[in-house]
Design a protein around this motif. Sequence first.
Motif, PDB file in Angstrom:
ATOM      1  N   GLY A 340       0.813  -1.217   0.000  1.00  0.00           N
ATOM      2  CA  GLY A 340       0.000   0.000   0.000  1.00  0.00           C
ATOM      3  C   GLY A 340       0.842   1.260   0.000  1.00  0.00           C
ATOM      4  O   GLY A 340       2.071   1.209   0.118  1.00  0.00           O
ATOM      5  N   ILE A 341       0.162   2.393  -0.156  1.00  0.00           N
ATOM      6  CA  ILE A 341       0.837   3.693  -0.236  1.00  0.00           C
ATOM      7  C   ILE A 341       0.346   4.572   0.912  1.00  0.00           C
ATOM      8  O   ILE A 341      -0.869   4.743   1.077  1.00  0.00           O
ATOM      9  N   PRO A 342       1.255   5.121   1.732  1.00  0.00           N
ATOM     10  CA  PRO A 342       0.825   6.006   2.825  1.00  0.00           C
ATOM     11  C   PRO A 342      -0.012   7.163   2.307  1.00  0.00           C
ATOM     12  O   PRO A 342       0.230   7.681   1.207  1.00  0.00           O
ATOM     13  N   LEU A 343      -0.991   7.577   3.093  1.00  0.00           N
ATOM     14  CA  LEU A 343      -1.928   8.624   2.672  1.00  0.00           C
ATOM     15  C   LEU A 343      -1.203   9.912   2.304  1.00  0.00           C
ATOM     16  O   LEU A 343      -1.559  10.583   1.336  1.00  0.00           O
ATOM     17  N   GLU A 344      -0.154  10.276   3.057  1.00  0.00           N
ATOM     18  CA  GLU A 344       0.545  11.539   2.794  1.00  0.00           C
ATOM     19  C   GLU A 344       1.337  11.513   1.496  1.00  0.00           C
ATOM     20  O   GLU A 344       1.680  12.560   0.938  1.00  0.00           O
ATOM     21  N   ASP A 345       1.637  10.310   0.976  1.00  0.00           N
ATOM     22  CA  ASP A 345       2.386  10.197  -0.282  1.00  0.00           C
ATOM     23  C   ASP A 345       1.473  10.175  -1.504  1.00  0.00           C
ATOM     24  O   ASP A 345       1.910  10.474  -2.617  1.00  0.00           O
ATOM     25  N   GLN A 346       0.222   9.809  -1.326  1.00  0.00           N
ATOM     26  CA  GLN A 346      -0.667   9.570  -2.471  1.00  0.00           C
ATOM     27  C   GLN A 346      -0.843  10.770  -3.402  1.00  0.00           C
ATOM     28  O   GLN A 346      -0.830  10.600  -4.631  1.00  0.00           O
ATOM     29  N   PRO A 347      -0.998  12.026  -2.883  1.00  0.00           N
ATOM     30  CA  PRO A 347      -1.182  13.151  -3.814  1.00  0.00           C
ATOM     31  C   PRO A 347       0.005  13.395  -4.744  1.00  0.00           C
ATOM     32  O   PRO A 347      -0.140  14.061  -5.762  1.00  0.00           O
ATOM     33  N   ARG A 348       1.176  12.857  -4.398  1.00  0.00           N
ATOM     34  CA  ARG A 348       2.378  13.164  -5.184  1.00  0.00           C
ATOM     35  C   ARG A 348       2.924  11.957  -5.931  1.00  0.00           C
ATOM     36  O   ARG A 348       4.029  12.022  -6.475  1.00  0.00           O
ATOM     37  N   MET A 349       2.175  10.877  -5.959  1.00  0.00           N
ATOM     38  CA  MET A 349       2.697   9.659  -6.566  1.00  0.00           C
ATOM     39  C   MET A 349       2.933   9.784  -8.069  1.00  0.00           C
ATOM     40  O   MET A 349       3.710   9.024  -8.642  1.00  0.00           O
ATOM     41  N   PHE A 350       2.279  10.738  -8.727  1.00  0.00           N
ATOM     42  CA  PHE A 350       2.458  10.896 -10.177  1.00  0.00           C
ATOM     43  C   PHE A 350       3.470  11.990 -10.517  1.00  0.00           C
ATOM     44  O   PHE A 350       3.587  12.377 -11.676  1.00  0.00           O
ATOM     45  N   GLU A 351       4.176  12.486  -9.503  1.00  0.00           N
ATOM     46  CA  GLU A 351       5.216  13.484  -9.746  1.00  0.00           C
ATOM     47  C   GLU A 351       6.541  12.794 -10.057  1.00  0.00           C
ATOM     48  O   GLU A 351       6.847  11.729  -9.507  1.00  0.00           O
ATOM     49  N   SER A 352       7.333  13.436 -10.918  1.00  0.00           N
ATOM     50  CA  SER A 352       8.630  12.877 -11.285  1.00  0.00           C
ATOM     51  C   SER A 352       9.523  12.740 -10.060  1.00  0.00           C
ATOM     52  O   SER A 352       9.565  13.627  -9.205  1.00  0.00           O
ATOM     53  N   PHE A 353      10.227  11.606  -9.962  1.00  0.00           N
ATOM     54  CA  PHE A 353      11.221  11.296  -8.929  1.00  0.00           C
ATOM     55  C   PHE A 353      10.618  10.959  -7.561  1.00  0.00           C
ATOM     56  O   PHE A 353      11.343  10.592  -6.651  1.00  0.00           O
ATOM     57  N   HIS A 354       9.307  11.107  -7.409  1.00  0.00           N
ATOM     58  CA  HIS A 354       8.736  10.850  -6.082  1.00  0.00           C
ATOM     59  C   HIS A 354       8.431   9.377  -5.902  1.00  0.00           C
ATOM     60  O   HIS A 354       7.834   8.734  -6.764  1.00  0.00           O
ATOM     61  N   ARG A 355       8.826   8.840  -4.725  1.00  0.00           N
ATOM     62  CA  ARG A 355       8.516   7.461  -4.371  1.00  0.00           C
ATOM     63  C   ARG A 355       7.910   7.439  -2.973  1.00  0.00           C
ATOM     64  O   ARG A 355       8.190   8.315  -2.148  1.00  0.00           O
ATOM     65  N   ALA A 356       7.066   6.461  -2.733  1.00  0.00           N
ATOM     66  CA  ALA A 356       6.422   6.357  -1.424  1.00  0.00           C
ATOM     67  C   ALA A 356       7.469   6.136  -0.336  1.00  0.00           C
ATOM     68  O   ALA A 356       8.541   5.555  -0.579  1.00  0.00           O
ATOM     69  N   SER A 357       7.149   6.596   0.850  1.00  0.00           N
ATOM     70  CA  SER A 357       8.120   6.549   1.949  1.00  0.00           C
ATOM     71  C   SER A 357       8.324   5.138   2.517  1.00  0.00           C
ATOM     72  O   SER A 357       9.241   4.916   3.304  1.00  0.00           O
TER      73      SER A 357
END
Length: 411
Positions: A340-357
Motif C-alpha cells: 500500500g501507499i501512505p496517505l501523505e504520499d498519495q497526492p504526489r505519486m504521479f510526480e517525477s522522482f517521487h517514491r512512497a516513503s
Amino acid sequence: MILVFSAVLLALYLSSNRALIETLRFGRENERLLEQVKEAKERLDLALQAANILIWDWDARRTNVFLGGSWAIILRVGKETSALSPDELAQMVHPDDLPKVKQALSQCLDGGHSEYVAEHRVKTLAGGWVWSLSRGRVVERDAGGRALRMTGVNVDIDDRKRAEAELLAAVQREKELSEMKSKFVSTASHEFRTPLATMLSSAELLEHYAESLSPAEKVNLLQTIQGSAKRMSEMIDDVLTLGRAESGVLKLNLGPTNLRELCGRVVSEFRIAQGKQHIITLDDRFDRVEAHMDERLLRHILNNLLSNAVKYSPPGSEVTFSLARSGERAAIEIQDRGIGIPLEDQPRMFESFHRASNVENRSGTGLGLAIVKKAVELHGGEISLTSAVGSGTRFTVMIPLRPIDQPAGVS
C-alpha cells in the motif's frame, strides 16, 4: 444745514457701498476657496483610491472611528460607511490576527511604541479575507499622557501577500524538486551499478572459465547479461520518455487497437516472467472489437502498472487486472494486495522522482508513474489510485476509445 445733512447721507451711502463691495468680494473669495478645497478633496480621494489607501481617525471623545478613502471599495467589505465602532472594526479582523493587532495598538496607545503597525486580514461581505497593512500614530494626549486621538491609514496588500505566498510555494517546490533530483541521481547510480556489476561478473566468468562451464551454465550467464542489459535499457528509456513528454515532443501514434488481445498478451507475458511468483487474474468484460489508441504507449502503461503491482506485493499474492467499458471509455483497473501507499504520499505519486516513503530497499527511480500519467493524458484519459497501507493499491485508468481531440479515422 441741508448741505451738512446731505454730506452725511452721502458719506453713509458711500461707506455702506464700500462695505457691500467688501462683503461681495469676500463672498466671492470664499466661493473660490470652497471650490479649491472641493477640488483638493476630490484629488485626494482619487489618489487614495488609486493607491488602495484608506484613512481612519479615532478620538476618545467620540464613540465611532471616522473612516475615509473609500473603505468599502478598497477592502471590498461591502456597503460604504463613514464611521464604525471599535467593536465593529474588531469583528472584521481575522481571529488569528486579532491578538497581534490588539497588542500593537496597546503598545502605541500606552506610549511604548511611537507608531502602530500591523498586517492583518479583513473580512469581506462575501465571507472571504483580504490582507491589509494598518499604520497609525497618536496625535494627541492629555496632561497625564493618556491617548486622546489617533490617526492612520490602511493599505490593501492582498496582491502582495498572494504573490509572497506563491513565491514561497515556488521556492519550496524548487527545493523539493532539487532534493528529488539529487535522490534520483543517487538512486539511478545504484540502479545502473547493480546490473553493470552483474554483467561484468558474468562476462568475466565466461571469459576465464568458459572451458570448465557446462552449456547450461553458459546459457544462464548469457541470459543474466541479457536481463541486466534489458533492465538498464528500460531505465534509460524511462528517462528519455519522460524528457520527451515534459518537453511536448512525445506524440500519439494512433491506430486501430485490439484492446482485449493486447491486455491478454501483457498478462500472459507477466505470468511467465516478472509475475511468475504471483497469481495474476484477468477479468475481461470489454465488449468492443477494437479501439483507437497508441498501442506502444498503452503497453507502456500496462507494463508499468503491472510491474509495480508485482514489485510491491508479497510472492503468492493475487494481482487482479480488470478490463471493461464505461460508455465510450475503456476502464482498466489493476489491484494488488501489497504494502500500500501512505496517505501523505498519495497526492504526489504521479510526480517525477517521487517514491512512497515505505518502499524500503525495493529498486526504482520514481519515474514510472509520471510517465504513465503523461501517456494517459495524451490519450485524453485520467488515472487515479486508492490505497491503504498493508492492504494494497488499486490504479484505475479511464481512456477514451477514440480520443475526443482526434477526428474519426485519423491515425
